[in-house]
Design a protein around this motif. Structure first.
Motif, mmCIF file in Angstrom:
data_model
loop_
_atom_site.group_PDB
_atom_site.id
_atom_site.type_symbol
_atom_site.label_atom_id
_atom_site.label_comp_id
_atom_site.label_asym_id
_atom_site.label_seq_id
_atom_site.Cartn_x
_atom_site.Cartn_y
_atom_site.Cartn_z
ATOM 1 N N GLN A 6 0.831 -1.213 0.000
ATOM 2 C CA GLN A 6 0.000 0.000 0.000
ATOM 3 C C GLN A 6 0.860 1.257 0.000
ATOM 4 O O GLN A 6 0.571 2.220 -0.718
ATOM 5 N N LEU A 7 1.938 1.247 0.802
ATOM 6 C CA LEU A 7 2.821 2.421 0.853
ATOM 7 C C LEU A 7 3.498 2.655 -0.494
ATOM 8 O O LEU A 7 3.493 3.774 -1.009
ATOM 9 N N ILE A 8 4.045 1.587 -1.085
ATOM 10 C CA ILE A 8 4.728 1.726 -2.379
ATOM 11 C C ILE A 8 3.762 2.224 -3.449
ATOM 12 O O ILE A 8 4.084 3.138 -4.220
ATOM 13 N N GLU A 9 2.560 1.645 -3.491
ATOM 14 C CA GLU A 9 1.564 2.077 -4.490
ATOM 15 C C GLU A 9 1.141 3.524 -4.247
ATOM 16 O O GLU A 9 0.983 4.295 -5.189
ATOM 17 N N TRP A 10 0.961 3.890 -2.978
ATOM 18 C CA TRP A 10 0.558 5.259 -2.636
ATOM 19 C C TRP A 10 1.644 6.258 -3.048
ATOM 20 O O TRP A 10 1.343 7.317 -3.612
ATOM 21 N N LEU A 11 2.901 5.910 -2.813
ATOM 22 C CA LEU A 11 4.010 6.789 -3.215
ATOM 23 C C LEU A 11 4.022 6.964 -4.735
ATOM 24 O O LEU A 11 4.176 8.082 -5.240
ATOM 25 N N LYS A 12 3.837 5.855 -5.462
ATOM 26 C CA LYS A 12 3.819 5.935 -6.931
ATOM 27 C C LYS A 12 2.662 6.797 -7.420
ATOM 28 O O LYS A 12 2.831 7.628 -8.308
ATOM 29 N N GLN A 13 1.474 6.602 -6.824
ATOM 30 C CA GLN A 13 0.302 7.385 -7.234
ATOM 31 C C GLN A 13 0.504 8.876 -6.986
ATOM 32 O O GLN A 13 -0.032 9.713 -7.709
ATOM 33 N N ASN A 14 1.269 9.208 -5.949
ATOM 34 C CA ASN A 14 1.522 10.607 -5.609
ATOM 35 C C ASN A 14 2.824 11.136 -6.208
ATOM 36 O O ASN A 14 3.293 12.211 -5.835
ATOM 37 N N SER A 15 3.400 10.349 -7.140
ATOM 38 C CA SER A 15 4.642 10.739 -7.837
ATOM 39 C C SER A 15 5.778 11.064 -6.872
ATOM 40 O O SER A 15 6.541 12.010 -7.083
ATOM 41 N N ILE A 16 5.872 10.276 -5.799
ATOM 42 C CA ILE A 16 6.957 10.430 -4.828
ATOM 43 C C ILE A 16 7.943 9.292 -5.069
ATOM 44 O O ILE A 16 7.579 8.117 -4.943
ATOM 45 N N PRO A 17 9.187 9.597 -5.472
ATOM 46 C CA PRO A 17 10.156 8.535 -5.741
ATOM 47 C C PRO A 17 10.385 7.663 -4.509
ATOM 48 O O PRO A 17 10.418 8.153 -3.378
ATOM 49 N N CYS A 18 10.510 6.351 -4.732
ATOM 50 C CA CYS A 18 10.802 5.467 -3.609
ATOM 51 C C CYS A 18 11.873 4.467 -4.006
ATOM 52 O O CYS A 18 12.048 4.150 -5.186
ATOM 53 N N LEU A 19 12.601 3.999 -2.996
ATOM 54 C CA LEU A 19 13.648 3.010 -3.192
ATOM 55 C C LEU A 19 13.415 1.864 -2.206
ATOM 56 O O LEU A 19 13.670 2.005 -1.009
ATOM 57 N N PRO A 20 12.904 0.715 -2.679
ATOM 58 C CA PRO A 20 12.730 -0.432 -1.794
ATOM 59 C C PRO A 20 14.092 -1.038 -1.428
ATOM 60 O O PRO A 20 14.972 -1.176 -2.281
ATOM 61 N N VAL A 21 14.256 -1.381 -0.166
ATOM 62 C CA VAL A 21 15.482 -2.028 0.315
ATOM 63 C C VAL A 21 15.082 -3.259 1.122
ATOM 64 O O VAL A 21 14.283 -3.162 2.051
ATOM 65 N N TYR A 22 15.637 -4.411 0.741
ATOM 66 C CA TYR A 22 15.378 -5.656 1.458
ATOM 67 C C TYR A 22 16.540 -5.886 2.418
ATOM 68 O O TYR A 22 17.684 -6.083 1.987
ATOM 69 N N THR A 23 16.241 -5.849 3.725
ATOM 70 C CA THR A 23 17.284 -5.940 4.738
ATOM 71 C C THR A 23 17.454 -7.364 5.280
ATOM 72 O O THR A 23 16.688 -8.261 4.939
ATOM 73 N N LYS A 24 18.471 -7.502 6.143
ATOM 74 C CA LYS A 24 18.766 -8.742 6.873
ATOM 75 C C LYS A 24 19.123 -9.889 5.927
ATOM 76 O O LYS A 24 18.825 -11.054 6.208
ATOM 77 N N ILE A 25 19.791 -9.563 4.807
ATOM 78 C CA ILE A 25 20.145 -10.603 3.834
ATOM 79 C C ILE A 25 21.203 -11.564 4.381
ATOM 80 O O ILE A 25 21.354 -12.664 3.860
ATOM 81 N N ASP A 26 21.922 -11.158 5.433
ATOM 82 C CA ASP A 26 22.919 -12.053 6.036
ATOM 83 C C ASP A 26 22.256 -13.201 6.801
ATOM 84 O O ASP A 26 22.927 -14.177 7.141
ATOM 85 N N LYS A 27 20.969 -13.086 7.069
ATOM 86 C CA LYS A 27 20.271 -14.094 7.874
ATOM 87 C C LYS A 27 19.682 -15.237 7.035
ATOM 88 O O LYS A 27 19.067 -16.151 7.579
ATOM 89 N N VAL A 28 19.842 -15.144 5.707
ATOM 90 C CA VAL A 28 19.349 -16.225 4.835
ATOM 91 C C VAL A 28 20.441 -16.606 3.842
ATOM 92 O O VAL A 28 21.250 -15.773 3.441
ATOM 93 N N SER A 29 20.451 -17.891 3.417
ATOM 94 C CA SER A 29 21.473 -18.363 2.477
ATOM 95 C C SER A 29 21.216 -17.795 1.086
ATOM 96 O O SER A 29 20.127 -17.281 0.791
ATOM 97 N N GLY A 30 22.203 -17.896 0.232
ATOM 98 C CA GLY A 30 22.131 -17.324 -1.117
ATOM 99 C C GLY A 30 20.912 -17.726 -1.922
ATOM 100 O O GLY A 30 20.234 -16.882 -2.513
ATOM 101 N N SER A 31 20.597 -19.041 -1.948
ATOM 102 C CA SER A 31 19.464 -19.496 -2.769
ATOM 103 C C SER A 31 18.131 -19.011 -2.177
ATOM 104 O O SER A 31 17.233 -18.603 -2.913
ATOM 105 N N ILE A 32 18.008 -19.060 -0.850
ATOM 106 C CA ILE A 32 16.780 -18.578 -0.190
ATOM 107 C C ILE A 32 16.657 -17.069 -0.387
ATOM 108 O O ILE A 32 15.560 -16.547 -0.610
#
Length: 195
Positions: free
Chosen positions: A125-151
């Motif tokens: 909802q937040l990402i779609e709302w930002l896009k609808q309001n023409s507000i640039p967004c940058l998604p960041v997926y955190t905690k990648i050290d807690k899962v193996s490469g394939s996962i």
């Protein structure tokens, strides 16, 4: 751009407390406990700039940090399962949405998500709302050290699909190892240099 020359400026709890529109701003948003504080600390190279809390809902205002004379980082209150009164959550929502919609110096909203979890409707909802309001967004997926490469790759694809994103639109990040820091810094610098 040097993100380390940073200092806390103020915590904003009402629109009239917002600083003057003098520098560009990057805002950081995410559900409670996705690693927002840790990400900001890693990005700025300051271990205790933003307090990391095991208790959701610790951030209760819009926290402004001034980076030299270049820009502001704005740490927004976490959303989701924060154990605070509903009236306070409603107050945050009003303050945050008005800030995001009306702040002319806002260059980008970094939307932070834990790579270990399936897509959440609030993030979508937040990402779609930002896009609808023409507000640039940058998604960041955190905690990648807690899962193996394939996962990690599988989960990243699931989040991409769930939020209708392409791989080149987001950053994979680990506060523990620093992986993704350079990519995040480069992306934010591009947003800051775009008028």
């Amino acid at each position: 751009m040097d993100f380390s020359k940073i200092e806390f400026l103020l915590s904003v709890h009402s629109l009239k407390q917002l600083p003057p529109l003098e520098l560009p701003e990057i805002a950081f948003a995410g559900r409670s406990n996705v690693g927002k504080s840790s990400l900001i600390n890693t990005l700025t190279g300051r271990k205790k700039l933003v307090k990391v809390s095991a208790r959701p809902g610790k951030t209760q205002g819009l926290n402004f940090f001034r980076v030299a004379d270049y820009f502001f980082l704005v740490d927004l209150p976490g959303y989701g399962f924060a154990k605070v009164p509903k009236a306070m959550q409603d107050g945050w929502q009003s303050l945050i949405s008005t800030y995001l919609e009306q702040r002319k110096t806002l260059r980008c909203v970094v939307v932070i998500m834990d790579i270990r979890h399936e897509p959440k409707s609030q993030d979508t909802q937040l990402i779609e709302w930002l896009k609808q309001n023409s507000i640039p967004c940058l998604p960041v997926y955190t905690k990648i050290d807690k899962v193996s490469g394939s996962i990690r790759e599988k989960n990243a694809r699931l989040l991409d699909a769930g939020h209708t994103l392409h791989a080149e639109e987001r950053v994979l990040f680990s506060s523990k190892t620093g992986q993704g820091r350079d990519k995040l810094e480069a992306a934010l610098t591009r947003f800051l240099l775009t008028p």
